[in-house]
Structures are given as structure tokens and as C-alpha cells.
Scaffold this active site. Structure first.
Site, PDB file in Angstrom:
ATOM      1  N   ARG A  46       0.851  -1.201   0.000  1.00  0.00           N
ATOM      2  CA  ARG A  46       0.000   0.000   0.000  1.00  0.00           C
ATOM      3  C   ARG A  46       0.885   1.250   0.000  1.00  0.00           C
ATOM      4  O   ARG A  46       0.520   2.281  -0.537  1.00  0.00           O
ATOM      5  CB  ARG A  46      -0.968  -0.008   1.188  1.00  0.00           C
ATOM      6  CG  ARG A  46      -1.761   1.280   1.322  1.00  0.00           C
ATOM      7  CD  ARG A  46      -3.142   1.131   1.959  1.00  0.00           C
ATOM      8  NE  ARG A  46      -3.235   0.168   3.030  1.00  0.00           N
ATOM      9  CZ  ARG A  46      -2.738   0.346   4.268  1.00  0.00           C
ATOM     10  NH1 ARG A  46      -2.105   1.458   4.579  1.00  0.00           N
ATOM     11  NH2 ARG A  46      -2.886  -0.597   5.167  1.00  0.00           N
ATOM     12  N   TYR A  98     -15.430  16.597 -16.459  1.00  0.00           N
ATOM     13  CA  TYR A  98     -15.803  15.188 -16.495  1.00  0.00           C
ATOM     14  C   TYR A  98     -16.960  14.955 -15.508  1.00  0.00           C
ATOM     15  O   TYR A  98     -16.889  15.391 -14.363  1.00  0.00           O
ATOM     16  CB  TYR A  98     -14.585  14.343 -16.131  1.00  0.00           C
ATOM     17  CG  TYR A  98     -14.899  12.878 -16.010  1.00  0.00           C
ATOM     18  CD1 TYR A  98     -15.231  12.123 -17.130  1.00  0.00           C
ATOM     19  CD2 TYR A  98     -14.882  12.244 -14.780  1.00  0.00           C
ATOM     20  CE1 TYR A  98     -15.540  10.783 -17.014  1.00  0.00           C
ATOM     21  CE2 TYR A  98     -15.185  10.902 -14.658  1.00  0.00           C
ATOM     22  CZ  TYR A  98     -15.512  10.175 -15.778  1.00  0.00           C
ATOM     23  OH  TYR A  98     -15.816   8.847 -15.665  1.00  0.00           O
ATOM     24  N   ASP A 170      -6.623  18.715 -14.788  1.00  0.00           N
ATOM     25  CA  ASP A 170      -6.857  17.349 -15.260  1.00  0.00           C
ATOM     26  C   ASP A 170      -6.361  17.278 -16.698  1.00  0.00           C
ATOM     27  O   ASP A 170      -6.952  17.848 -17.612  1.00  0.00           O
ATOM     28  CB  ASP A 170      -8.360  17.028 -15.164  1.00  0.00           C
ATOM     29  CG  ASP A 170      -8.675  15.571 -15.495  1.00  0.00           C
ATOM     30  OD1 ASP A 170      -7.922  14.972 -16.290  1.00  0.00           O
ATOM     31  OD2 ASP A 170      -9.675  15.047 -14.983  1.00  0.00           O
ATOM     32  N   LYS A 195      -7.243   6.154 -19.620  1.00  0.00           N
ATOM     33  CA  LYS A 195      -7.463   6.671 -20.968  1.00  0.00           C
ATOM     34  C   LYS A 195      -6.185   6.559 -21.805  1.00  0.00           C
ATOM     35  O   LYS A 195      -5.734   5.456 -22.043  1.00  0.00           O
ATOM     36  CB  LYS A 195      -8.006   8.094 -20.878  1.00  0.00           C
ATOM     37  CG  LYS A 195      -9.101   8.285 -19.802  1.00  0.00           C
ATOM     38  CD  LYS A 195     -10.375   7.525 -20.107  1.00  0.00           C
ATOM     39  CE  LYS A 195     -11.343   7.460 -18.923  1.00  0.00           C
ATOM     40  NZ  LYS A 195     -11.745   8.743 -18.347  1.00  0.00           N
TER      41      LYS A 195
HETATM   42  C1  LIG Z   1     -12.344   9.171 -17.162  1.00  0.00           C
HETATM   43  C2  LIG Z   1     -11.959  10.469 -16.605  1.00  0.00           C
HETATM   44  C3  LIG Z   1     -11.801  10.636 -15.223  1.00  0.00           C
HETATM   45  C4  LIG Z   1     -12.071   9.514 -14.243  1.00  0.00           C
HETATM   46  O1  LIG Z   1     -11.119   8.500 -14.373  1.00  0.00           O
HETATM   47  P1  LIG Z   1     -11.435   6.938 -14.026  1.00  0.00           P
HETATM   48  O2  LIG Z   1     -10.135   6.288 -14.335  1.00  0.00           O
HETATM   49  O3  LIG Z   1     -12.558   6.508 -14.910  1.00  0.00           O
HETATM   50  O4  LIG Z   1     -11.797   6.888 -12.595  1.00  0.00           O
HETATM   51  C5  LIG Z   1     -11.416  11.878 -14.766  1.00  0.00           C
HETATM   52  N1  LIG Z   1     -11.195  12.912 -15.617  1.00  0.00           N
HETATM   53  C6  LIG Z   1     -11.335  12.779 -16.944  1.00  0.00           C
HETATM   54  C7  LIG Z   1     -11.074  13.942 -17.835  1.00  0.00           C
HETATM   55  C8  LIG Z   1     -11.718  11.557 -17.485  1.00  0.00           C
HETATM   56  O5  LIG Z   1     -11.881  11.433 -18.810  1.00  0.00           O
END
Ligand SMILES: *Cc1c(COP(=O)(O)O)cnc(C)c1O
Length: 378
Positions: A46, A98, A170, A195
Site C-alpha cells: 500500500r 468530467y 486534469d 485513458k
Molecule cells: C475518465 C476520466 C476521469 C475519471 O477516471 P477513471 O479512471 O474513470 O476513474 C477523470 N477525468 C477525466 C477527464 C476523465 O476522462
């Protein structure tokens, strides 16, 4: 080193002298101590795991960050970031965020006493007017999701200078291959590693990258205390995915530009939003702060019936949530990714029942265009 090289060699496995050219999966929960009061540097997975450490170093190198923490998902990363805040603190967030981040802020953040204000972070005057002495976190996406609004990261960072504000960007859509927000003055970079970084729609992951030792220490404490860490096997998949990040981003972007231009020529498509179109709003700003435009397109069709028909007829492109993988995916934000965004915000943004979002993959562009064309015409 150039990001193309860092993708392949960014993190080094310091624990392995076998000459293995890939990183072993240390599928291990705990580590033995040589003696009382001694440690190999690894105690319990962890806190640290050698595979995850190589991944964290790779993403840190790409983001030009001092430290990077790898989480089980992007939402786990953002949740950990929110743990830095206290009851009564205020958050300013992009109004086009998001949908999962909106749900987290509205349904869980406010439960813990956070105040949340949504504004167009591309509008500096509006952000400036919304700042209060209690503002502690500003959360922006650029390009935003799904309307592709652009925010000027350096100008925002300058605006927050001298205040006790954590400015988080982000960077999921552009990835560090195209944009490095920390170098533009942001305090924290967030990723959904699910992603582009992973890139193959086969693993979930999230990241926080920072350049400040104090912030890194606080986040590391929260990380080990709350425990939403990335597992060894997922860490390996992410390391493997990132090796081809540069190639994938370049190809997906070339495809996206071709598809966006083609969509603009179609009478059934009433609006195309792609950051790489020279007439797109914010084109000058993104050209200044990023070396590429990414591969996310959103577009309006003429009727809701057409949107539904396209989703039902696509053959090659899959109708699915998520983005950033080698496979192209089409999303219907209204009912999928953005169902939890309040109606009034959706209406203001133009997030309607005619909006489709396309994550362009690395297939052949003509094949993708052919698929969209047959879905429109049939
Ligand atoms: C998908 C996404 C998230 C969340 O990520 P997860 O891996 O699905 O928890 C946050 N910000 C953006 C811009 C995203 O496309």
C-alpha cells in the site's frame, strides 16, 4: 530527454540486476525486513511497490514532476486530492468537467462541507470575480469534456500566485506528451490513466503529479492512509501502455484532424468541436501551451433521432463510455459520462440530446470516416 524517449525509458527498475529489459511484476503484498529497525525501502505494497514505483517515475518524468502517485482509478486520485481540503473550504471548478468529477464534488464534497462553484475557467475575469478568501482548490480541464473549452493555464496560475490555492489541471485529454501543466504553473496534474496513458482499454488507473515537496508529503500520507493504490499488475500494464504513448498520440491526432475536417463538410453535422481546427475557440491559447491538440472530438447532429440512429448503426467504432484507447469509441454524453451534471449547466453549455463525442483511435482514418458515413446515411 524528449518525451518520446521518456515514454520508453522514463522510470528505471533499480531493484533488478538480471538485465531484464522489462519491469517484473512484483506481485507481492509485503516485504521482509533484514533486522529490527531495518528496511529494504519496501515494507508493504500500500505504501511502496517496486513495479508501481517504476510507473510513478515514468509519469513524473513525463510531467516534469518531482513526485507522482499512482491510484486505482482517476476518481481515486481526485478523491485523494479533495482530502487535502477542510470543511468550509471552497472549490472553483470548470463548468465543463468530467461528469464523475461533478458527481464527486456535488454529492460527496459538499457532504463534507466543501463549497463548490462552477465557472468557465477560460474566462479569467469570471474566475477572478469568483475567488474568495476561502478558495483553496481550482480544478480545470483543458480541453474540457465534452465541449472542448480551452483554459489559459499560465494566466490562471499567475492569477492564483500569492494565494493559498491549489491549482489542479486534469490533463487526461492531452497527456504529458502534448502538454505539461506543471511547467505552466499548475500545482497538481491529474490523470485518468485509464485513458491515453494506459491506451488499450484494458486497465483502470489514476495519477496525481506534483512539484512541491510539502504537497507531495501531504498526498503521500493521504495515499497510504486511504489506500486506493494501483495494483502491481495494473502498474505493469500502464508501463507497457506508456511505451507507445507518443506513437499513439501522434497517429490519433492525425486521424482526428482528418475526421474533424470531414465532419465539418457534412450537412447533417451542425457543429464540430475539435481543438485542432484553426477556427476553434481557444486555438491560439492551446497552440501556445501544448505541442498538440489531442484526439477528442465532439459534434452536434441535426436531430436527436439522427444521434440515436448513428449510435445504433456504427459497425467499427464502438458505442461505449471512455476514451483514449487504440479503439475509436463514440459516447452519448447526455446519458453516459455527463448524466450527473445538473440540467441547468448542461443547457448553458449546449450539452444536448444532439451531442456525440468521438474518441479517435489509431485505426485507418478512411475506415473510420467510412463507418461514420454509413451510419449517417443508412
Ligand atoms: C475518465 C476520466 C476521469 C475519471 O477516471 P477513471 O479512471 O474513470 O476513474 C477523470 N477525468 C477525466 C477527464 C476523465 O476522462
Amino acid at each position: 530527454m524528449h518525451p518520446q524517449t521518456l515514454c520508453v525509458h522514463g522510470g528505471k527498475d533499480i531493484n533488478n540486476n538480471t538485465g531484464a529489459v522489462t519491469v517484473p511484476v512484483y506481485q507481492c503484498a509485503t516485504f521482509a525486513h533484514p533486522a529490527l529497525g531495518e528496511t529494504t525501502g519496501y515494507d508493504y505494497s500500500r505504501q511502496q511497490n517496486p513495479t508501481r514505483e517504476v510507473l510513478e517515475k515514468t509519469v513524473a518524468a513525463l510531467e516534469e514532476a518531482e513526485d507522482c502517485l499512482a491510484f486505482a482509478t482517476g476518481m481515486a486520485a481526485i478523491t485523494c486530492l479533495l482530502e487535502l481540503l477542510e470543511t468550509g473550504d471552497e472549490v472553483i471548478a470548470s463548468d465543463d468537467l468530467y461528469g464523475g468529477s461533478v458527481r464527486l464534488l456535488d454529492r460527496i464534497g459538499t457532504k463534507h462541507g466543501l463549497g463548490v462553484t462552477y465557472i468557465d475557467t477560460g474566462d479569467l475575469a469570471a474566475v477572478s470575480a469568483a475567488l474568495t478568501p476561502k478558495t483553496r482548490l481550482v480544478l480545470a480541464e483543458s480541453p474540457s469534456n465534452p465541449m472542448m473549452h480551452i483554459s489559459d493555464i499560465r494566466a490562471l496560475a499567475d492569477l492564483f500566485a500569492g494565494r493559498e490555492i491549489i491549482f489542479a489541471v486534469d490533463n487526461t485529454f492531452l497527456t504529458p506528451y502534448f502538454c505539461r501543466p506543471l511547467t505552466l504553473g499548475a500545482d497538481v496534474v491529474i490523470h485518468s490513466g485509464t485513458k491515453y496513458l494506459g491506451g488499450h482499454n484494458d486497465a483502470l488507473a489514476g495519477f496525481l503529479a506534483v512539484n512541491d515537496a510539502g504537497l507531495s508529503e501531504k498526498l503521500r500520507f493521504l495515499y497510504k492512509s486511504t489506500g486506493a493504490i494501483l495494483a502491481p499488475w495494473e502498474s505493469y500494464l500502464l508501463i507497457r501502455g506508456i511505451k507507445t504513448l507518443a506513437l499513439r498520440m501522434d497517429k490519433a491526432e492525425t486521424n482526428a484532424l482528418e475526421i474533424a475536417s470531414w465532419l465539418q463538410s457534412r450537412p447533417e453535422i451542425t457543429c464540430v468541436r475539435y481543438a485542432g481546427l484553426p477556427d476553434a475557440p481557444g486555438y491560439d491559447i492551446i497552440s501556445k501551451q501544448a505541442s498538440g491538440f489531442g484526439a477528442m472530438i465532439s459534434f452536434d447532429v441535426d436531430t436527436p433521432e439522427r444521434a440515436a440512429a448513428i449510435l445504433g448503426r456504427l459497425k467499427l467504432i464502438r458505442f461505449a463510455e471512455s476514451l483514449g484507447g487504440v479503439e475509436s469509441l463514440m459516447t452519448y454524453p447526455l446519458v453516459q459520462t455527463h448524466a450527473d451534471v445538473p440540467e441547468e449547466i448542461r443547457a448553458k453549455l449546449g450539452l444536448t440530446d444532439r451531442l456525440l463525442r468521438l474518441s479517435v483511435g489509431i485505426e485507418n482514418a478512411a475506415d473510420l470516416i467510412y463507418d461514420i458515413e454509413q451510419a449517417i446515411n443508412n
